[in-house]
Scaffold this active site. Sequence first.
Site, mmCIF file in Angstrom:
data_model
loop_
_atom_site.group_PDB
_atom_site.id
_atom_site.type_symbol
_atom_site.label_atom_id
_atom_site.label_comp_id
_atom_site.label_asym_id
_atom_site.label_seq_id
_atom_site.Cartn_x
_atom_site.Cartn_y
_atom_site.Cartn_z
ATOM 1 N N ASP A 18 0.826 -1.201 0.000
ATOM 2 C CA ASP A 18 0.000 0.000 0.000
ATOM 3 C C ASP A 18 0.866 1.259 0.000
ATOM 4 O O ASP A 18 1.978 1.245 0.507
ATOM 5 C CB ASP A 18 -0.917 -0.028 1.239
ATOM 6 C CG ASP A 18 -2.048 0.965 1.135
ATOM 7 O OD1 ASP A 18 -2.302 1.497 0.035
ATOM 8 O OD2 ASP A 18 -2.692 1.221 2.168
ATOM 9 N N ASN A 66 -10.674 -2.455 -5.903
ATOM 10 C CA ASN A 66 -9.857 -1.648 -6.832
ATOM 11 C C ASN A 66 -10.524 -1.475 -8.202
ATOM 12 O O ASN A 66 -10.162 -0.567 -8.958
ATOM 13 C CB ASN A 66 -8.454 -2.241 -7.017
ATOM 14 C CG ASN A 66 -7.543 -2.064 -5.821
ATOM 15 O OD1 ASN A 66 -6.616 -2.841 -5.599
ATOM 16 N ND2 ASN A 66 -7.786 -1.034 -5.010
HETATM 17 C C1 FPP Z 1 -1.634 0.151 -3.367
HETATM 18 O O1 FPP Z 1 -1.262 1.493 -3.426
HETATM 19 C C2 FPP Z 1 -1.139 -0.627 -4.492
HETATM 20 C C3 FPP Z 1 -1.915 -1.182 -5.470
HETATM 21 C C4 FPP Z 1 -3.366 -1.048 -5.524
HETATM 22 C C5 FPP Z 1 -1.330 -1.950 -6.594
HETATM 23 C C6 FPP Z 1 -0.058 -2.703 -6.323
HETATM 24 C C7 FPP Z 1 0.578 -2.954 -7.629
HETATM 25 C C8 FPP Z 1 1.911 -2.898 -7.894
HETATM 26 C C9 FPP Z 1 2.936 -2.669 -6.873
HETATM 27 C C10 FPP Z 1 2.403 -3.058 -9.297
HETATM 28 C C11 FPP Z 1 2.067 -4.288 -10.041
HETATM 29 C C12 FPP Z 1 2.111 -5.558 -9.290
HETATM 30 C C13 FPP Z 1 2.812 -6.672 -9.591
HETATM 31 C C14 FPP Z 1 2.610 -7.890 -8.745
HETATM 32 C C15 FPP Z 1 3.790 -6.769 -10.683
HETATM 33 P P1 FPP Z 1 -2.411 2.581 -3.497
HETATM 34 O O2 FPP Z 1 -2.621 2.929 -4.921
HETATM 35 O O3 FPP Z 1 -3.617 2.087 -2.782
HETATM 36 O O4 FPP Z 1 -1.741 3.766 -2.723
HETATM 37 P P2 FPP Z 1 -2.472 4.891 -1.853
HETATM 38 O O5 FPP Z 1 -3.157 4.177 -0.727
HETATM 39 O O6 FPP Z 1 -1.341 5.746 -1.397
HETATM 40 O O7 FPP Z 1 -3.419 5.595 -2.764
#
Ligand code: FPP
Length: 244
Positions: A18, A66
């Site tokens: 996250d 998501n």
């Molecule tokens: C959470 O940060 C992260 C995600 C929803 C996506 C995670 C994906 C990756 C790291 C890249 C692709 C994955 C792989 C396995 C290759 P957020 O967007 O919720 O952050 P925030 O809470 O600060 O808005």
Amino acid sequence: MEPLQHDKLPRHLAIIMDGNGRWANQRGKNRVFGHTKGIKSVQVAVEEAVRLGIPYLTLFAFSTENWNRPTEEIGTLMELLVRSLRNEFEKLLKNQIRLEAVGAIDRLPTLVQQELKHVIEQTKNNDKMVLTLALSYGGREDLLQAVQQIAAGVKNNIISPEKIDQSIINKHLYTRKLPDIDLLIRTSGEQRISNFMLWQAAYAELYFTSVYWPDFREVHLHDALLNYQNRERRFGKTSEQIKA
Ligand code: FPP
């Protein structure tokens, strides 16, 4: 620094990655930039987990919720996924890592499904670590689809209601091939489960770090593992019983 004890590593480590969006916003960039940078942290976590000998690593890459994000962000996440699967394929083979995916995979774009299927098939005999991507995954949806399958089994006289026990529920979850989660790490300072593996994390040790996912490196993983090693897991028993 206290050394890691290899006999006290979690068998199943799961990570709620996250903070990509906030990491990017802090730098005056768009959220997608944060996801792109988060790929490096995925590589670090996977390589370090396999190097340490952790048998199961599960990453929460995309939740049921998501799907409510802006279409453009979803599109980029799916592209990153396809690109990462292609780029990392050789490394998975070299490191003897088996890929698995859990969640409503049929909701993902066809290209993602194809790429996943290909890598899962090609790595199926690897036996050093199982890397599971939770994609389009929700803990409640997982339980719901298990209940639907079990109900169908009852209706068709394959399962008798009085025989339904925890192992039958386990067998119908998306995660049926995985052991329970031992250690669950969440980055970015949020202290929530956010509909991750509710059943599977029943006895997980929870570890929260304020580090945003794109900044997550070996040192942060080691901190979490060291913290885990110093905990006493009692599973409802007393401390005296555990020590005896
Ligand atoms: C959470 O940060 C992260 C995600 C929803 C996506 C995670 C994906 C990756 C790291 C890249 C692709 C994955 C792989 C396995 C290759 P957020 O967007 O919720 O952050 P925030 O809470 O600060 O808005």
